[in-house]
Design a protein around this motif. Structure first.
Motif, PDB file in Angstrom:
ATOM      1  N   GLY A  73       0.811  -1.303   0.284  1.00 22.80           N
ATOM      2  CA  GLY A  73       0.163  -0.179  -0.017  1.00 22.80           C
ATOM      3  C   GLY A  73       0.706   1.120  -0.370  1.00 22.80           C
ATOM      4  N   GLU A  74       2.122   1.168   0.096  1.00 22.21           N
ATOM      5  CA  GLU A  74       3.122   2.235  -0.409  1.00 22.21           C
ATOM      6  C   GLU A  74       4.106   2.116  -1.010  1.00 22.21           C
ATOM      7  OE1 GLU A  74       2.989   5.230   0.834  1.00 22.21           O
ATOM      8  OE2 GLU A  74       1.301   5.125   2.586  1.00 22.21           O
ATOM      9  N   PRO A  75       4.788   2.313  -1.547  1.00 20.53           N
ATOM     10  CA  PRO A  75       5.516   1.675  -2.652  1.00 20.53           C
ATOM     11  C   PRO A  75       6.522   1.008  -2.425  1.00 20.53           C
ATOM     12  CG  PRO A  75       5.943   4.439  -2.404  1.00 20.53           C
ATOM     13  CD  PRO A  75       4.673   4.075  -1.541  1.00 20.53           C
ATOM     14  N   PHE A  76       6.681   1.088  -0.001  1.00 17.54           N
ATOM     15  CA  PHE A  76       7.704   0.206  -0.215  1.00 17.54           C
ATOM     16  C   PHE A  76       7.500  -0.715   1.503  1.00 17.54           C
ATOM     17  CE2 PHE A  76      10.968   2.003  -3.674  1.00 17.54           C
ATOM     18  CZ  PHE A  76      11.171   0.535  -3.898  1.00 17.54           C
ATOM     19  N   ALA A  77       7.376  -1.215   1.544  1.00 23.99           N
ATOM     20  CA  ALA A  77       7.214  -1.646   3.275  1.00 23.99           C
ATOM     21  C   ALA A  77       7.672  -1.075   4.169  1.00 23.99           C
ATOM     22  CB  ALA A  77       6.757  -3.453   3.775  1.00 23.99           C
ATOM     23  N   ALA A  78       9.273  -0.310   4.169  1.00 25.19           N
ATOM     24  CA  ALA A  78       9.403   0.311   5.342  1.00 25.19           C
ATOM     25  C   ALA A  78       9.093   2.111   5.311  1.00 25.19           C
ATOM     26  CB  ALA A  78      11.352   0.805   4.092  1.00 25.19           C
ATOM     27  N   GLN A  79       7.942   2.849   4.300  1.00 27.04           N
ATOM     28  CA  GLN A  79       7.216   3.453   4.653  1.00 27.04           C
ATOM     29  C   GLN A  79       5.724   3.022   5.197  1.00 27.04           C
ATOM     30  OE1 GLN A  79       8.179   3.720  -0.086  1.00 27.04           O
ATOM     31  NE2 GLN A  79       8.891   5.375   0.293  1.00 27.04           N
ATOM     32  N   ARG A  80       6.080   1.682   4.576  1.00 24.84           N
ATOM     33  CA  ARG A  80       4.584   1.671   5.097  1.00 24.84           C
ATOM     34  C   ARG A  80       4.251   1.403   6.918  1.00 24.84           C
ATOM     35  NH1 ARG A  80      -1.160  -1.174   4.310  1.00 24.84           N
ATOM     36  NH2 ARG A  80      -2.214  -0.218   6.480  1.00 24.84           N
ATOM     37  N   TRP A  81       5.195   1.090   7.604  1.00 23.86           N
ATOM     38  CA  TRP A  81       5.751   0.226   8.567  1.00 23.86           C
ATOM     39  C   TRP A  81       6.517   1.451   8.906  1.00 23.86           C
ATOM     40  CZ3 TRP A  81       5.516  -4.769   6.580  1.00 23.86           C
ATOM     41  CH2 TRP A  81       4.087  -5.570   6.503  1.00 23.86           C
TER      42      TRP A  81
END
Length: 447
Positions: free
Chosen positions: A269-277
């Motif tokens: 739901g974001e370009p990368f999971a790092a950004q999602r979390w």
């Protein structure tokens, strides 16, 4: 075992013997092959002319769906213009353009890109960068790596060493020395049927402190984890777990590597999971969705400080003795640029957020069906965990997978007795309904 409505067959003039298939029970598959011949949008068409809903984005990679003309046309233009150009002591414009475009969507600070051809190559590249970085800083004793149980980091010797899926390495003997593993975060007793990230288990990150105490921080180069363990069956990080890993790694000068080969390019739901979390690693590995699966390509994103630490010494000396013939391949770069255009034009890098609740409720409607012991989901990925048959682990999952294909006209993925799903980001609610309904019917009649 379930009986299938009919056996599949290869075309009459087609031999299946010569192709030694990867990660496949070859004898089982070739006795009843599932052959896909074309694809468009959300569907494959198989050798028998049936349309099969793709519930797995191919192999976690066709995030924008199949048959995207923009990509094939970009590939055709580029291969006609220039089929190949080396990136050893030479270059071509598309590789530089792609690197710049990609750093527009990466977490802040990860603005240096090393191109590879696969997730496996991305992982081995990241491990080598970590070692070279510490040596360049005068900390050459930092050679140990820490992976995680049930982690999957590709099939290179570096990847299988830090990976935690034993079948991927037990037959090969030789592995990197000095590798430890954190405990996995799958906790069915406390977290079964959680919607989204599980509440329990953040304390498992503290095991990193125990490893530091055992070996000394001065001997540890990096810890590598998937934000979400996909190949092991959609194992999600407990709330606060990744932030705790980040804190401990930073405290001890250990690099944190996120393997986002599966979670990258919109899956969460974001370009990368790092950004999602909201956790930024020092190095991030990607592949798969980078080109929508059209051309093999991977990219490793590196914190600028790590990159700059290697940019010392005489200007004429190669700073990092590593690379691949096809790093930044012009045709792959063309495919990736066209893929980025689609992702950004159609809002696909965040679309999983729009569908997440509907996807979640549809999946969890399967709770209570026979042998379903857990359901997990985040973004547009999910898993239905089935109880194993006594003395025959993995057979129930395989039967469900195969019956979904032949009886339900949907393609899911099985890893042991876990059914994993990751439909393309172009999916509509009607596709989710079709996928979950077919899976539910198959589960009900699978003993």
């Amino acid at each position: 075992m379930n009986s299938l409505p009919h056996p599949a067959s290869a075309p009459s003039n087609q031999s299946l013997d010569e192709f030694w298939m990867p990660f496949t029970a070859n004898r089982q598959y070739k006795a009843r092959p599932r052959l896909l011949e074309s694809a468009e949008g959300m569907y494959y068409t198989d050798a028998e002319g049936r349309q099969v809903l793709d519930g797995t984005s191919g192999l976690w990679c066709c995030n924008a769906g199949h048959g995207r003309k923009e990509i094939s046309e970009a590939v055709a233009r580029q291969i006609n213009k220039m089929d190949f150009a080396p990136t050893f002591q030479m270059g071509h414009p598309l590789a530089f353009e792609l690197a710049e475009r990609l750093t527009d969507i990466t977490p802040e600070g990860l603005d240096r890109v090393f191109f590879t051809n696969s997730g496996s190559e991305s992982v081995d590249t990241a491990l080598k960068i970590a070692l070279a970085y510490h040596r360049a800083r005068g900390q050459g004793t930092r050679t140990r790596f820490i992976g995680r149980e049930l982690g999957y980091h590709g099939v290179g010797f570096g990847g299988i060493s830090v990976g935690g899926m034993v079948n991927n390495r037990k037959a090969f003997g030789a592995q990197l020395p000095g590798v430890d593993h954190l405990p996995h975060t799958l906790d069915l007793e406390r977290n079964a049927f959680t919607r989204g990230l599980p509440k329990h288990g953040a304390e498992l990150a503290d095991h990193l402190e125990k490893i530091v105490t055992l070996h000394g921080a001065e001997n540890i180069a990096a810890v590598i984890v998937e934000p979400m363990s996909g190949s092991a069956g959609v194992i999600l990080p407990p709330q606060g777990y990744l932030k705790r890993l980040r804190e401990i790694a930073s405290k001890h000068g250990i690099l944190l590597i996120f393997d986002e080969v599966i979670t990258g390019y919109g899956r969460m739901g974001e370009p990368f999971a790092a950004q999602r979390w909201d956790v930024t690693p020092d190095i991030m590995t990607t592949a798969k969705g980078l080109t929508n699966g059209a051309i093999p390509m991977g990219a490793v994103f590196v914190n600028r400080d790590i990159h700059d630490a290697l940019m010392h010494g005489p200007d004429h000396v190669i700073e990092f003795f590593h690379g691949y013939t096809y790093s930044g391949h012009p045709v792959a770069a063309a495919a990736a640029l066209a893929t980025l255009d689609i992702y950004q034009r159609d809002g696909l890098l965040t679309r999983a957020r729009e569908l997440e609740v509907y996807w979640q409720e549809a999946l969890h409607s399967l709770q209570g069906l026979p042998n379903v012991i857990d359901i997990r989901n985040a973004g547009l990925v999910g898993a239905v965990h089935l109880a194993s048959r006594d003395g025959a682990p993995g057979t129930r999952g395989y039967d469900v997978f195969e019956s979904c294909y032949w009886e339900g006209d949907v393609m899911v993925r099985c890893t042991g007795d876990i059914i994993a799903m990751s439909p393309p980001l172009i999916t509509e609610k009607t596709h989710i309904d079709q996928l979950v309904e077919a899976l539910g019917k198959v589960i009900k009649r699978t003993q």
